[in-house]
Design an enzyme around this catalytic site. Structure first.
Site: not given
Ligand code: ASP
Length: 477
Positions: A107, A183-184, A262
């Site tokens: 993201t 973040t995932d 997370k």
């Molecule tokens: N779906 C995204 C990822 O992990 C979520 C994020 O970046 O916060 O690539």
């Protein structure tokens, strides 16, 4: 009005635009049964319903208006939105540290694609840099895009590629590394990099964002600023994650790569240190360590603590990159009622190691026992972690724990299940010998097993103690 002016609008939505002779990118004032709204007509997602008109308001937020409630639309002008951010280059300042920013996607490098309604990876690290010009005040920053994926698509090849790229930059003299990541699965990559990059002499800081940078509440700029500050200036030479501390934008927290997870699907303050306290706080003014036990920076090639050549050589000799991973490792989250076939299937498919996330102190039910014996006899290394996330495996307490250990299952103390999985793949990548794998798993490399939890670790609402107080005060009866 041409087809293009109604991008994505069909049925009643499209009729409405045509009736009032406005289109996508028109700046409009819309009178509805619920009040008037002023904004820019956004393209409609092709897969969305046909009875909403979507406006971007001056606040930056988007709203959908029910076309049946619209009384009139007046066009005020036209303003096409541009989501391209210019790549920027900044003047080099020899007094400032050198930081390398790697992009992998997620993201933090994304924007909303109005055609599909989905968030897509779109920004190169150079564009990200351009969007946060304050970074130039901190360091000389060089950027490189390694991957452009959402983090569920990171896997062994990308982990190894990232570790090697980081190691090369460290050896070339970088004063700090920043890695932009979704973040995932950021905690998975943080864990595996903690094992692959041993004794890094400088900070290696992973960063992401929960909201894409075209949203007003985006955490991307601040997280990037904090992460770059930590990489450029901090004394903490570890693989870390830097994200929002409290829910507001007061400060960021630095979490150790093997103790972070997370914990919330949408909060910006989603990362928490588990089984320990975070390493440090990062604010505009600087980085404040929250503990004394961490690996200290070994050198900075620029700035006040200019390294002598011999200190640099010594630090680099201690630094090791061990980039390997065998994907014949698995993580099984135990649930009551599990049957032996789940484990049997892994053994039959040639998996070489299994992490169990067991209940309580580290348990699985009796029907699984025969499968555990079979796994042991087939030379599959099986380990136990706890799905409570906080606390230690203690398999001597109950008779069931002792029985499970009797089947060759080794408890992994307070190693987090995902961290244990990443370590297992890394260990299997180094040797064919299950005994050596067991030895590697039990020997702490980067804080993945700690002697004890800090007494207040679990009770501390990390990154939000003042907020917690505030909340308690507000709800006091
Ligand atoms: N779906 C995204 C990822 O992990 C979520 C994020 O970046 O916060 O690539």
């Amino acid at each position: 009005m041409s087809e293009d002016c109604c991008q994505g609008y069909r049925g009643p939505g499209r009729e409405l635009l045509e009736r009032w002779r406005v289109g996508v990118w028109s700046e409009v004032r819309v009178e509805t049964e619920h009040g008037a709204f002023t904004g820019i007509v956004l393209p409609r997602s092709e897969t969305a319903d046909d009875w909403h008109l979507v406006l971007k308001l001056a606040s930056g937020y988007n709203i959908g208006l029910d076309v049946h409630a619209v009384r009139a639309i007046r066009e005020l002008g036209r303003r096409e939105a541009h989501y391209h951010i210019d790549e920027r280059s900044f003047p080099r300042d020899p007094q400032k540290p050198f930081v390398k920013l790697f992009g992998t996607g997620g993201t933090i490098a994304s924007r909303l694609d109005y055609r599909t309604g989905a968030v897509i990876p779109a920004f190169s690290p150079g564009e990200l840099y351009g969007s946060v010009p304050e970074l130039a005040e901190l360091c000389n920053l060089e950027t490189e895009q390694l991957y452009s994926v959402f983090s569920e698509n990171m896997g062994p090849a990308q982990w190894i590629g990232t570790a090697e790229a980081v190691a090369a930059q460290i050896r070339a003299g970088a004063d700090g590394i920043v890695i932009g990541h979704g973040t995932d699965t950021m905690h998975h990559t943080a864990a595996v990099l903690s094992f692959m990059l041993q004794k890094p002499p400088v900070p290696v800081v992973m960063v992401g964002s929960q909201r894409s940078s075209d949203r007003p509440s985006s955490d991307a700029p601040l997280n990037l600023f904090h992460a770059t500050k930590a990489a450029a200036e901090s004394d903490l030479a570890e693989v870390m994650v830097c994200m929002f501390g409290p829910t507001s934008d007061e400060y960021g927290l630095l979490h150790r790569g093997t103790r972070v997870r997370k914990m919330h699907a949408s909060y910006r303050s989603t990362f928490r240190t588990l089984g320990d306290t975070p390493l440090a706080m990062v604010g505009r003014e600087g980085v404040t360590p929250l503990r004394t036990t961490y690996h200290h920076r070994r050198f900075s090639t620029r700035g006040p603590e200019n390294a002598t050549e011999s200190a640099r050589v010594e630090a680099l000799a201690e630094f090791h990159c061990v980039p390997c991973f065998d994907d014949r490792a698995s993580l099984v989250y135990y649930y009551p009622g599990m049957k032996a076939d789940v484990i049997d299937a892994l053994v039959d498919s040639g998996y070489r190691g299994i992490i169990l996330a067991g209940t309580g102190l580290g348990h699985v039910n009796r029907p699984v026992y025969p499968a555990l014996k079979r796994a042991r006899d087939a030379g599959v290394a099986v380990f136990m972690t706890v799905q409570t996330l906080w606390g230690f495996t203690q398999m001597y307490v109950y008779e069931t724990g002792r029985a499970i250990m009797g089947m060759g299952v080794l408890p992994l103390a307070n190693m987090l299940p995902e961290v244990a999985y990443m370590k297992l793949g890394w260990a299997l990548g180094q040797t064919e010998d299950p005994e050596v794998v067991r030895r590697i798993m039990l020997e702490p490399v980067a804080g993945e097993i700690t002697e004890r939890e800090p007494h207040d670790g679990y009770l501390l609402y990390q990154g939000g103690l003042p907020e917690m107080d505030q909340f308690a005060m507000q709800h006091r009866k």
